[in-house]
Design a protein around this motif. Structure first.
Motif, PDB file in Angstrom:
ATOM      1  N   SER A 102       3.322  18.383  49.660  1.00  0.00           N
ATOM      2  CA  SER A 102       3.485  16.542  50.918  1.00  0.00           C
ATOM      3  C   SER A 102       2.750  17.170  52.327  1.00  0.00           C
ATOM      4  O   SER A 102       2.485  18.685  52.321  1.00  0.00           O
ATOM      5  CB  SER A 102       5.195  16.029  51.354  1.00  0.00           C
ATOM      6  OG  SER A 102       5.337  16.968  51.887  1.00  0.00           O
ATOM      7  N   SER A 103       2.088  15.951  53.330  1.00  0.00           N
ATOM      8  CA  SER A 103       2.037  16.415  54.747  1.00  0.00           C
ATOM      9  C   SER A 103       2.915  17.252  55.424  1.00  0.00           C
ATOM     10  O   SER A 103       2.616  18.104  56.495  1.00  0.00           O
ATOM     11  CB  SER A 103       1.247  15.203  55.215  1.00  0.00           C
ATOM     12  OG  SER A 103       2.395  14.185  54.819  1.00  0.00           O
ATOM     13  N   SER A 104       4.248  16.264  55.134  1.00  0.00           N
ATOM     14  CA  SER A 104       4.942  17.106  55.954  1.00  0.00           C
ATOM     15  C   SER A 104       5.318  18.727  55.468  1.00  0.00           C
ATOM     16  O   SER A 104       5.438  19.099  56.214  1.00  0.00           O
ATOM     17  CB  SER A 104       5.895  16.394  55.763  1.00  0.00           C
ATOM     18  OG  SER A 104       6.210  15.384  56.025  1.00  0.00           O
ATOM     19  N   HIS A 105       5.525  19.332  54.235  1.00  0.00           N
ATOM     20  CA  HIS A 105       4.934  20.489  54.017  1.00  0.00           C
ATOM     21  C   HIS A 105       4.027  20.927  54.111  1.00  0.00           C
ATOM     22  O   HIS A 105       3.937  22.963  54.858  1.00  0.00           O
ATOM     23  CB  HIS A 105       6.014  20.741  52.351  1.00  0.00           C
ATOM     24  CG  HIS A 105       6.799  20.543  51.915  1.00  0.00           C
ATOM     25  ND1 HIS A 105       7.909  21.781  51.006  1.00  0.00           N
ATOM     26  CD2 HIS A 105       7.763  19.649  52.047  1.00  0.00           C
ATOM     27  CE1 HIS A 105       8.588  21.230  50.974  1.00  0.00           C
ATOM     28  NE2 HIS A 105       8.663  20.217  51.073  1.00  0.00           N
ATOM     29  N   ALA A 106       3.059  20.114  54.493  1.00  0.00           N
ATOM     30  CA  ALA A 106       1.766  21.736  54.523  1.00  0.00           C
ATOM     31  C   ALA A 106       1.692  21.291  56.329  1.00  0.00           C
ATOM     32  O   ALA A 106       1.510  22.710  56.358  1.00  0.00           O
ATOM     33  CB  ALA A 106       0.081  20.581  54.643  1.00  0.00           C
TER      34      ALA A 106
END
Length: 304
Positions: A102-106
């Motif tokens: 996900s973009s949050s993890h990234a």
């Protein structure tokens, strides 16, 4: 008796420099979100190739407008080649990883590069000193990042589903980014920032194109819809162009550690944008983690 040697401290960042650095962090925070929109239709290495094709063009006009010579000397060649290779590895890992998470993890994992910059610059290169306050701030911010990651465990099914493989690729991308930042810092006394970024973009982009042609199947023109084109323009012009160019300019004036500590705000921006735009799952733990990160930034930057 010889007088004691005093290490010359880097200049303190001005208010304008801080605002510019935070603006860069905001734009970087939005980059994983933009990548996810393009990843719907395009393979990851092709996205990276187009991103840095745009960035190379941006930096060419940046150099022309600024009156910088693009030509380089034989002594400068190792720096731009090394920077281009590190860019290729770092960006390749980033795009392959974000396609699997996900973009949050990234945005969280790519910003682990700050830890590597501080450790390498302080203890390996001996280019900066970390006081107890700065170390405490770094630990506090690190706890905040860990809480964010742990709070994401067991997430419900969502649009961009995190995976361990994607997270590992992004963690290694963070390490490569730290090495590239330190190489950029070392290159600045030898070459102006604008031509360095132009050549490192050109070399990295060329390697990304070769890798994409070798390992990916390119889609037809119908894949380049309006959303994908806007996403690519944001990644190439705003992030890979403007942000990298501005960061290199700031590295000419301030230490890598002074600049990098502000990037702890980038995960906050990225998580907020991921939740608001991509629908990433949000937890109350994010609020606590944000306070810890903000406290860490204050301690790192407070006068010793």
């Amino acid at each position: 008796m010889n007088a004691p040697l005093h290490r010359e401290s880097p200049p303190r960042m001005t208010f304008t420099a801080v605002l510019l650095t935070l603006s860069i962090c905001l734009l970087w925070g939005g980059n994983p979100v933009a990548v996810q929109f393009a990843a719907k239709n395009l393979p990851p290495l092709l996205i990276a190739s187009i991103r840095f094709l745009l960035a190379t063009g941006f930096m060419y006009f940046w150099c022309r407008l600024g009156g910088h010579r693009i030509s380089i000397t034989r002594q400068q060649l190792p720096y731009v080649v090394g920077g281009g290779i590190l860019l290729f590895v770092q960006i390749g890992l980033f795009h392959l990883g974000i396609a699997r998470t996900s973009s949050s993890h990234a945005t969280l994992l790519i910003n682990t590069y700050v830890f590597w910059v501080m450790v390498l610059e302080s203890y390996l290169l001996r280019a900066a000193l970390l006081s107890r306050w700065k170390i405490s701030g770094l630990i506090l911010a690190a706890i905040g990042v860990v809480i964010i990651i742990l709070s994401s465990l067991g997430q419900k099914e969502q649009l961009d589903q995190p995976t361990l493989r994607g997270d590992v690729l992004l963690a290694f991308s963070g390490l490569m980014l730290a090495l590239k930042i330190l190489l950029t810092k070392a290159a600045m006394p030898k070459i102006a920032s604008s031509p360095f970024i132009f050549w490192h973009d050109l070399i990295g982009m060329s390697l990304l194109v070769i890798a994409s042609l070798t390992f990916e199947t390119w889609p037809g023109m119908e894949a380049f819809d309006m959303v994908s084109c806007v996403s690519l323009a944001y990644q190439g012009l705003c992030v890979a162009g403007f942000c990298f160019g501005m960061q290199a300019y700031l590295l000419q004036k301030y230490s890598a550690t002074s600049i990098s500590v502000f990037s702890f705000t980038s995960p906050i921006f990225g998580v907020m944008l991921g939740v608001a735009i991509r629908g990433d799952e949000f937890s109350v733990w994010f609020g606590l983690a944000a306070l810890l990160v903000a406290g860490g930034i204050y301690l790192v930057n407070r006068p010793d």
